[in-house]
Motif scaffolding. Structure first.
Motif, short mmCIF file in Angstrom:
data_model
loop_
_atom_site.label_atom_id
_atom_site.label_comp_id
_atom_site.label_asym_id
_atom_site.label_seq_id
_atom_site.Cartn_x
_atom_site.Cartn_y
_atom_site.Cartn_z
N SER A 44 -74.19 22.72 46.25
CA SER A 44 -75.01 21.59 46.36
C SER A 44 -74.80 20.43 47.19
CB SER A 44 -74.76 20.47 44.53
OG SER A 44 -75.25 19.41 44.96
N SER A 45 -75.24 20.06 47.06
CA SER A 45 -75.28 19.02 48.41
C SER A 45 -73.70 17.97 48.51
CB SER A 45 -76.33 17.94 48.52
OG SER A 45 -76.27 16.57 49.53
N GLY A 46 -73.10 17.73 49.26
CA GLY A 46 -71.82 17.14 48.91
C GLY A 46 -71.60 16.04 49.81
N THR A 47 -71.92 14.68 49.50
CA THR A 47 -72.26 14.54 48.07
C THR A 47 -73.54 14.34 47.41
OG1 THR A 47 -71.20 13.23 45.93
CG2 THR A 47 -71.01 12.52 48.25
N GLY A 48 -74.11 14.64 46.25
CA GLY A 48 -75.25 13.48 46.02
C GLY A 48 -75.80 13.79 46.97
#
Length: 345
Positions: A321-325
């Motif tokens: 994922s994208s870390g974070t969000g």
């Protein structure tokens, strides 16, 4: 479409051939991926609008696990609101809560609030019940999730972070007492969420403060309390959400919290360097820099960065994922490139 059983298998099953791919739907991170959220106040307070936005994300990215998923998102102020504090709601961003404890001496008089009737907690429970009914009408169910901000985070919100950090030096005994009070509140709050939605498959604790204090302070003031919360739910898969920079000693200490998954800051830590510092049982959640190529590059560049993450994670557990969000302005084409590349689509 991935669900919480996939995350349980990722953590507790044999090493999978491919990582899971996940998108973080803690508002407003997912705004661009759902075509924008024109009024954040309506998103937070109109439960049907909130459910519509969260379902739209699932429908647009069926190959990705959506975390936390379908849930009564009210921002980071829920637990702190139990102590009072003026909440300000904004059209374009998450709510803000003003400190409710203006002097450390007031900690002596604090009582553990009842999560059934304090602050925004009843609103959360009512929205959860409404979401459950709306999902049931669609032939669907809400995933078994419990979620909270961590005790140091709530302490920073109710005191003001400056007062919390100064208190570590000037009044450590009161900070210890406050952390105990907040740990009791959070534990009760998580159990009440279980009563409303069933025994938890997943527990998410958002706690940004451990990486903002020195390791000795973290070990004394924070570690015992987060460990106590996680220990209370031995059956749940546990996520520690903190995107800040952790020194090697911080990284050694946080593993004593007892989490299974670290949702880490991929703009702060590189997968290839981080894995050797972690116990093999721990699954990382992240990989792509939310402020780098994912936000400012082309889909082709995102695909290259995704492949590099997959290579770095070979032989280890990863929720890519994208870390974070993600940032609210991330191009949706770039998110699609990340998901497609990671899933082999």
């Amino acid at each position: 479409m991935p669900d919480f059983q996939d995350i349980i298998s990722m953590v507790r099953g044999p090493l999978p051939e491919r990582p899971l791919v996940a998108l973080w739907d803690y508002a407003p991170c997912h705004a661009s991926m759902v075509g924008g959220i024109p009024d954040m106040r309506r998103y937070y307070l109109d439960v049907e609008e909130k459910l519509s936005v969260q379902l739209r994300l699932k429908e647009r990215f069926p190959e990705a696990l959506i975390l936390p998923g379908i849930w009564p998102d009210l921002g980071v102020v829920i637990e702190a609101s139990a102590f009072g504090g003026q909440i300000t709601w904004f059209e374009e961003s998450a709510p803000y809560i003003a400190p409710s404890v203006t002097d450390l001496s007031e900690i002596d008089r604090l009582k553990v609030p009842n999560p059934q009737n304090a602050g925004l907690m009843p609103l959360y429970l009512v929205q959860m019940e409404k979401m459950q009914a709306l999902l049931s009408a669609r032939g669907e169910k809400m995933e078994k999730l419990v979620i909270s901000m961590g005790p140091a985070e709530v302490a920073g919100l109710i005191l003001g972070y400056d007062r919390y950090f100064l208190g570590l030096y000037e009044d450590p005994d009161r900070i210890v007492a406050l952390m105990g009070c907040l740990t009791e509140l959070i534990t009760k709050w998580l159990h009440i969420q279980e009563e409303a939605n069933g025994r938890a498959d997943l527990l998410i604790l958002g706690e940004h403060v451990p990486s903002q204090v020195n390791p000795d302070q973290m070990e004394r003031f924070i570690l015992p309390h987060i460990k106590a919360i996680f220990d209370e739910f031995p059956y749940a898969v546990k996520i520690y959400h903190n995107e800040g920079f952790h020194t090697d000693r911080h990284i050694a200490l946080i593993q004593r919290f007892g989490f299974d998954i670290w949702h880490f800051g991929s703009d702060q830590h590189d997968l290839a360097r981080l894995y050797p510092l972690l116990d093999e049982r721990i699954c990382l959640f992240g990989g792509l820099n939310p402020h780098g190529t994912l936000r400012r590059g082309s889909p082709e560049e995102v695909s290259r960065e995704t492949r590099a993450c997959l290579s770095a994670a070979r032989g280890r557990r990863l929720i890519l994922s994208s870390g974070t969000g993600t940032t609210p302005d991330v191009p949706v084409e770039n998110v699609q490139a990340m998901v497609k590349t990671a899933t082999g689509g």
